[in-house]
Design an enzyme around this catalytic site. Structure first.
Site, PDB file in Angstrom:
ATOM      1  N   ARG A 206       0.881  -1.175   0.000  1.00 52.74           N
ATOM      2  CA  ARG A 206       0.000   0.000   0.000  1.00 52.74           C
ATOM      3  C   ARG A 206       0.914   1.219   0.000  1.00 52.74           C
ATOM      4  O   ARG A 206       1.548   1.532   1.015  1.00 52.74           O
ATOM      5  CB  ARG A 206      -0.893  -0.040   1.239  1.00 52.74           C
TER       6      ARG A 206
ATOM      7  N   HIS B 273      -6.619   0.685  -7.434  1.00 54.75           N
ATOM      8  CA  HIS B 273      -7.030   0.014  -6.189  1.00 54.75           C
ATOM      9  C   HIS B 273      -7.808  -1.255  -6.565  1.00 54.75           C
ATOM     10  O   HIS B 273      -9.018  -1.362  -6.363  1.00 54.75           O
ATOM     11  CB  HIS B 273      -7.905   0.946  -5.355  1.00 54.75           C
TER      12      HIS B 273
ATOM     13  N   GLN C 241     -10.207  -3.317  -3.999  1.00 57.34           N
ATOM     14  CA  GLN C 241     -11.487  -2.706  -3.649  1.00 57.34           C
ATOM     15  C   GLN C 241     -12.547  -3.020  -4.692  1.00 57.34           C
ATOM     16  O   GLN C 241     -13.684  -3.362  -4.359  1.00 57.34           O
ATOM     17  CB  GLN C 241     -11.338  -1.187  -3.526  1.00 57.34           C
TER      18      GLN C 241
ATOM     19  N   ASP D 112     -16.722   8.181  -3.473  1.00 56.40           N
ATOM     20  CA  ASP D 112     -15.475   7.904  -2.771  1.00 56.40           C
ATOM     21  C   ASP D 112     -15.074   9.198  -2.074  1.00 56.40           C
ATOM     22  O   ASP D 112     -15.716  10.235  -2.242  1.00 56.40           O
ATOM     23  CB  ASP D 112     -14.420   7.443  -3.796  1.00 56.40           C
TER      24      ASP D 112
ATOM     25  N   CYS E 278     -16.399   2.976  -0.689  1.00 52.77           N
ATOM     26  CA  CYS E 278     -15.309   2.100  -0.247  1.00 52.77           C
ATOM     27  C   CYS E 278     -14.890   2.343   1.199  1.00 52.77           C
ATOM     28  O   CYS E 278     -14.200   1.505   1.783  1.00 52.77           O
ATOM     29  CB  CYS E 278     -14.118   2.242  -1.183  1.00 52.77           C
ATOM     30  N   LEU E 279     -15.265   3.480   1.777  1.00 52.62           N
ATOM     31  CA  LEU E 279     -14.924   3.856   3.152  1.00 52.62           C
ATOM     32  C   LEU E 279     -13.422   4.177   3.268  1.00 52.62           C
ATOM     33  O   LEU E 279     -12.633   3.663   2.492  1.00 52.62           O
ATOM     34  CB  LEU E 279     -15.318   2.758   4.137  1.00 52.62           C
TER      35      LEU E 279
ATOM     36  N   ARG F 292     -14.138  -7.238   1.426  1.00 49.12           N
ATOM     37  CA  ARG F 292     -12.704  -7.007   1.217  1.00 49.12           C
ATOM     38  C   ARG F 292     -11.918  -8.233   1.666  1.00 49.12           C
ATOM     39  O   ARG F 292     -10.916  -8.614   1.053  1.00 49.12           O
ATOM     40  CB  ARG F 292     -12.242  -5.772   2.003  1.00 49.12           C
TER      41      ARG F 292
END
Length: 368
Positions: free
Chosen positions: A123, A150, A153, A269, A311-312, A338
């Protein structure tokens, strides 16, 4: 004579075929159904305990490096719990924990970490960092998030949509259970029908993987972002969109009401990604009117039964409480998934070094 295998890496779903993406989703669904019974409270006596099939143990005695230079909740939790279910362990390597970027180059770090671990889940900030990591790593590298992409996700989003296929097509039902190995009951995964998906917000890494994936799976994308180049897909991303022929299935506008017209699903998002905090005031001005609400979707002409995903982590500027916590929201199912899609990626990429869909292969066969 031994055959040298090419080390597989995954930076973005643009690198996979639709068949490979579908295989990962199906495999995620199978691993989820196999694993969940193990996570329930155990029966009091051995006689009462059902005979359960173990999920794949492809990471048995293996270690996966979590190389995270950015904060994480869902990605870290998913990775650590998924690796455990696969029989392995994770090593969390934050930017304050190791020499990378301080006294050691990416090239040297990739070789050192890859010499002791069997996979690297990274990441990072700029996408170039993970590309360099993959270039020199002797083990598979999976993109946990970068400035451009990403993929994990979007895999979770797709699993969530397929699990809710019956919501988008009332003629479907969740389907009957069937008995698999060890008399364990499974439900066949249904494939969601082609959807009109509206994305309202910044052109960030989640949207970028949606752009190269959704049109290839038959979905239409309608995107709204402010009329400013920094809120539109950067050239490396748009080049991949065009290369894959996905641009034909994408409508882009600056009007969020136009974007949600006819939408089955509305997605947003964060407007202020990690590292963009200094731009907060300007971004909030630029995205005024982009908050996802019942009123916006009604005025724009979204389908009456539209659903919502994010997606938080979420901020209220992006979506109001009525939508976020209401019956339209799939956000927490999306969050839960996830774990299962990352588990599938760890199994296939780190455990088996194979993302290829073989003719006639089922998810259960892939787990053998």
């Amino acid at each position: 004579m031994s055959v040298t295998r090419t080390v597989p890496h995954l930076m973005t779903l643009a690198d996979l075929t639709p068949g490979q993406i579908q295989r990962i989703i199906l495999h995620s669904y199978y691993l989820k159904q196999t694993s969940l019974p193990w996570l329930k409270p155990q029966s009091r006596t051995p006689k009462e305990a059902p005979k359960l099939r173990m999920p794949s143990q492809s990471l048995f005695n293996k270690s996966i490096a979590l190389l995270f230079s950015k904060r994480s909740t869902r990605t870290r939790l998913s990775a650590e719990t998924a690796a455990l279910l696969l029989g392995g362990q994770t090593l969390f390597l934050g930017k304050e924990d190791i020499q990378l970027g301080v006294n050691e180059t990416v090239r040297d770090s990739a070789r050192v970490i890859g010499g002791m671990c069997q996979g690297i889940f990274a990441r990072v900030g700029e996408h170039e960092e993970i590309e360099e990591l993959a270039k020199y790593s002797p083990v598979p590298v999976l993109n946990a998030l970068s400035s451009l992409w990403h993929p994990t996700q979007v895999l979770a989003d797709l699993l969530t949509l397929n699990e809710n296929a019956h919501i988008f097509d009332p003629s479907l039902d969740p389907g009957p259970e069937h008995t698999g190995a060890f008399k364990q009951k499974f439900r066949k995964m249904q494939e969601v029908r082609p959807l009109t998906v509206a994305y309202v917000g910044d052109s960030a890494n989640v949207l970028h993987d949606m752009l190269v994936t959704y049109p290839r799976l038959g979905h239409k994308l309608r995107v709204a972002s402010p009329e400013n180049a920094k809120y539109r897909a950067p050239k490396p991303v748009w080049d991949r969109v065009v290369e894959l022929g996905c641009d034909k299935g994408i409508h882009w506008t600056s009007d969020p009401r136009e974007a949600v017209h006819g939408a089955d699903l509305v997605v947003t998002d964060t407007w202020i990604s990690m590292g963009q905090e200094a731009e907060k005031e300007q971004r909030l001005k630029d995205f005024k009117g982009y908050q996802v609400t019942e009123a916006l979707c009604r005025e724009g002409g979204a389908k009456p039964d539209w659903k919502f995903m994010h997606c938080l982590p979420r901020k209220q500027d992006e979506v109001d409480d009525e939508v976020f916590y209401g019956p339209r929201s799939l956000v927490f199912e999306e969050s839960d998934n996830r774990k299962w899609t990352i588990m599938a990626m760890f199994d296939l990429l780190f455990g088996k070094w194979s993302l290829l869909a073989r003719p006639g292969e089922t998810a259960e066969m892939a787990s053998e």
